[in-house]
Design a protein around this motif. Sequence first.
Motif, PDB file in Angstrom:
ATOM      1  N   ALA A   7      43.119  13.482  29.785  1.00  0.00           N
ATOM      2  CA  ALA A   7      44.004  13.665  28.740  1.00  0.00           C
ATOM      3  C   ALA A   7      44.555  12.344  28.056  1.00  0.00           C
ATOM      4  CB  ALA A   7      45.231  14.858  29.055  1.00  0.00           C
ATOM      5  N   GLY A   8      44.148  11.396  28.501  1.00  0.00           N
ATOM      6  CA  GLY A   8      44.821  10.004  27.996  1.00  0.00           C
ATOM      7  C   GLY A   8      46.076   9.398  28.709  1.00  0.00           C
ATOM      8  N   MET A   9      46.345  10.405  29.841  1.00  0.00           N
ATOM      9  CA  MET A   9      47.931   9.749  30.363  1.00  0.00           C
ATOM     10  C   MET A   9      47.552   8.628  31.314  1.00  0.00           C
ATOM     11  SD  MET A   9      49.372  13.520  31.103  1.00  0.00           S
ATOM     12  CE  MET A   9      50.990  13.029  31.229  1.00  0.00           C
ATOM     13  N   GLN A  10      48.571   7.701  31.626  1.00  0.00           N
ATOM     14  CA  GLN A  10      48.573   7.046  32.650  1.00  0.00           C
ATOM     15  C   GLN A  10      49.192   7.712  33.851  1.00  0.00           C
ATOM     16  OE1 GLN A  10      50.926   3.390  32.143  1.00  0.00           O
ATOM     17  NE2 GLN A  10      52.573   4.643  31.348  1.00  0.00           N
ATOM     18  N   GLY A  36      51.301  -6.770  30.358  1.00  0.00           N
ATOM     19  CA  GLY A  36      50.453  -6.455  31.414  1.00  0.00           C
ATOM     20  C   GLY A  36      50.618  -5.374  32.474  1.00  0.00           C
ATOM     21  N   GLY A  37      51.784  -4.755  32.489  1.00  0.00           N
ATOM     22  CA  GLY A  37      51.986  -3.790  33.477  1.00  0.00           C
ATOM     23  C   GLY A  37      51.827  -2.405  32.954  1.00  0.00           C
ATOM     24  N   PRO A  38      52.198  -1.453  33.462  1.00  0.00           N
ATOM     25  CA  PRO A  38      52.033  -0.099  33.053  1.00  0.00           C
ATOM     26  C   PRO A  38      53.184  -0.336  31.783  1.00  0.00           C
ATOM     27  CG  PRO A  38      52.534   0.000  35.303  1.00  0.00           C
ATOM     28  CD  PRO A  38      52.551  -1.310  34.887  1.00  0.00           C
ATOM     29  N   ASP A  39      52.721   1.001  30.673  1.00  0.00           N
ATOM     30  CA  ASP A  39      53.544   1.121  29.577  1.00  0.00           C
ATOM     31  C   ASP A  39      54.351   2.403  29.504  1.00  0.00           C
ATOM     32  OD1 ASP A  39      54.679   0.963  26.988  1.00  0.00           O
ATOM     33  OD2 ASP A  39      52.544   0.992  26.011  1.00  0.00           O
ATOM     34  N   THR A  44      52.920   9.907  30.474  1.00  0.00           N
ATOM     35  CA  THR A  44      52.908   9.420  31.945  1.00  0.00           C
ATOM     36  C   THR A  44      52.761  10.525  32.658  1.00  0.00           C
ATOM     37  OG1 THR A  44      53.941   7.245  31.214  1.00  0.00           O
ATOM     38  CG2 THR A  44      53.866   7.820  33.604  1.00  0.00           C
ATOM     39  N   LEU A  45      52.130  10.574  33.819  1.00  0.00           N
ATOM     40  CA  LEU A  45      52.209  11.542  34.861  1.00  0.00           C
ATOM     41  C   LEU A  45      52.750  10.886  36.019  1.00  0.00           C
ATOM     42  CD1 LEU A  45      51.657  14.395  36.382  1.00  0.00           C
ATOM     43  CD2 LEU A  45      49.467  13.180  37.000  1.00  0.00           C
ATOM     44  N   LEU A  88      61.134  10.255  35.587  1.00  0.00           N
ATOM     45  CA  LEU A  88      61.136  10.930  34.554  1.00  0.00           C
ATOM     46  C   LEU A  88      61.900  10.413  33.208  1.00  0.00           C
ATOM     47  CD1 LEU A  88      60.365  14.227  36.078  1.00  0.00           C
ATOM     48  CD2 LEU A  88      58.585  12.832  35.038  1.00  0.00           C
ATOM     49  N   TYR A  89      63.404  10.662  33.633  1.00  0.00           N
ATOM     50  CA  TYR A  89      64.381   9.898  32.522  1.00  0.00           C
ATOM     51  C   TYR A  89      63.975   8.578  31.971  1.00  0.00           C
ATOM     52  CZ  TYR A  89      68.890   9.547  30.417  1.00  0.00           C
ATOM     53  OH  TYR A  89      69.685   9.394  29.458  1.00  0.00           O
ATOM     54  N   THR A  90      63.801   7.584  32.732  1.00  0.00           N
ATOM     55  CA  THR A  90      63.325   6.494  32.315  1.00  0.00           C
ATOM     56  C   THR A  90      62.267   6.553  31.483  1.00  0.00           C
ATOM     57  OG1 THR A  90      64.194   5.433  34.474  1.00  0.00           O
ATOM     58  CG2 THR A  90      62.923   4.062  33.138  1.00  0.00           C
ATOM     59  N   THR A  91      61.092   7.155  31.493  1.00  0.00           N
ATOM     60  CA  THR A  91      59.898   7.177  31.132  1.00  0.00           C
ATOM     61  C   THR A  91      60.320   7.946  29.509  1.00  0.00           C
ATOM     62  OG1 THR A  91      58.555   7.293  32.952  1.00  0.00           O
ATOM     63  CG2 THR A  91      57.674   7.913  30.653  1.00  0.00           C
ATOM     64  N   ALA A  92      61.288   8.952  29.664  1.00  0.00           N
ATOM     65  CA  ALA A  92      61.781   9.561  28.394  1.00  0.00           C
ATOM     66  C   ALA A  92      62.388   8.869  27.521  1.00  0.00           C
ATOM     67  CB  ALA A  92      62.389  10.888  28.940  1.00  0.00           C
ATOM     68  N   MET A  93      63.360   7.987  28.177  1.00  0.00           N
ATOM     69  CA  MET A  93      64.188   7.170  27.114  1.00  0.00           C
ATOM     70  C   MET A  93      63.275   6.151  26.580  1.00  0.00           C
ATOM     71  SD  MET A  93      67.075   8.177  27.328  1.00  0.00           S
ATOM     72  CE  MET A  93      67.928   7.051  26.507  1.00  0.00           C
ATOM     73  N   ALA A  94      62.485   5.570  27.367  1.00  0.00           N
ATOM     74  CA  ALA A  94      61.202   4.540  26.764  1.00  0.00           C
ATOM     75  C   ALA A  94      60.607   5.136  25.592  1.00  0.00           C
ATOM     76  CB  ALA A  94      60.409   3.979  27.843  1.00  0.00           C
ATOM     77  N   GLN A  95      60.229   6.292  25.762  1.00  0.00           N
ATOM     78  CA  GLN A  95      59.324   7.131  24.816  1.00  0.00           C
ATOM     79  C   GLN A  95      59.991   7.393  23.651  1.00  0.00           C
ATOM     80  OE1 GLN A  95      57.228  10.027  26.844  1.00  0.00           O
ATOM     81  NE2 GLN A  95      55.940   8.650  27.890  1.00  0.00           N
ATOM     82  N   GLN A  96      61.454   7.895  23.674  1.00  0.00           N
ATOM     83  CA  GLN A  96      62.278   8.244  22.867  1.00  0.00           C
ATOM     84  C   GLN A  96      62.483   6.885  21.707  1.00  0.00           C
ATOM     85  OE1 GLN A  96      63.488  11.144  21.987  1.00  0.00           O
ATOM     86  NE2 GLN A  96      64.866  10.215  20.378  1.00  0.00           N
ATOM     87  N   SER A  97      62.495   5.687  22.504  1.00  0.00           N
ATOM     88  CA  SER A  97      62.896   4.352  21.840  1.00  0.00           C
ATOM     89  C   SER A  97      61.736   4.138  20.852  1.00  0.00           C
ATOM     90  CB  SER A  97      63.193   3.376  22.642  1.00  0.00           C
ATOM     91  OG  SER A  97      61.889   2.864  23.247  1.00  0.00           O
TER      92      SER A  97
END
Length: 99
Positions: A7-10, A36-39, A44-45, A88-97
């Motif tokens: 599905a294109g997720m990391q 160079g690291g995960p984005d 993200t899963l 999950l919260y950290t990833t959601a905040m990064a995606q919100q930005s």
Amino acid sequence: IDAAHAAGMQVLAAEGSGEWDLPALVQSAYGAGVAGGPDLTRPTLWVVGNEAHGFDGVDISRVDAQVAIPLYGQAESLNVAVAASICLYTTAMAQQSIG
């Protein structure tokens, strides 16, 4: 993991001895960290393991990266629900930005 990749997720694993540090990935998501690291701005899963035994007996070699949540003070580990919430919260905040 295979379905997430299709599905294109990391796929990232929360692992105490992970090769990447979660705060560094946050800084990277905001343009100030190591490239160079995960984005974290990508879909993200997160894979989390047992509190006491981590991924003992489970093959996590198919994940894209293992990410550590730094522990401060005398804590030896985080409760699995707490670790998952932080990731999950950290990833959601990064995606919100970027939205």
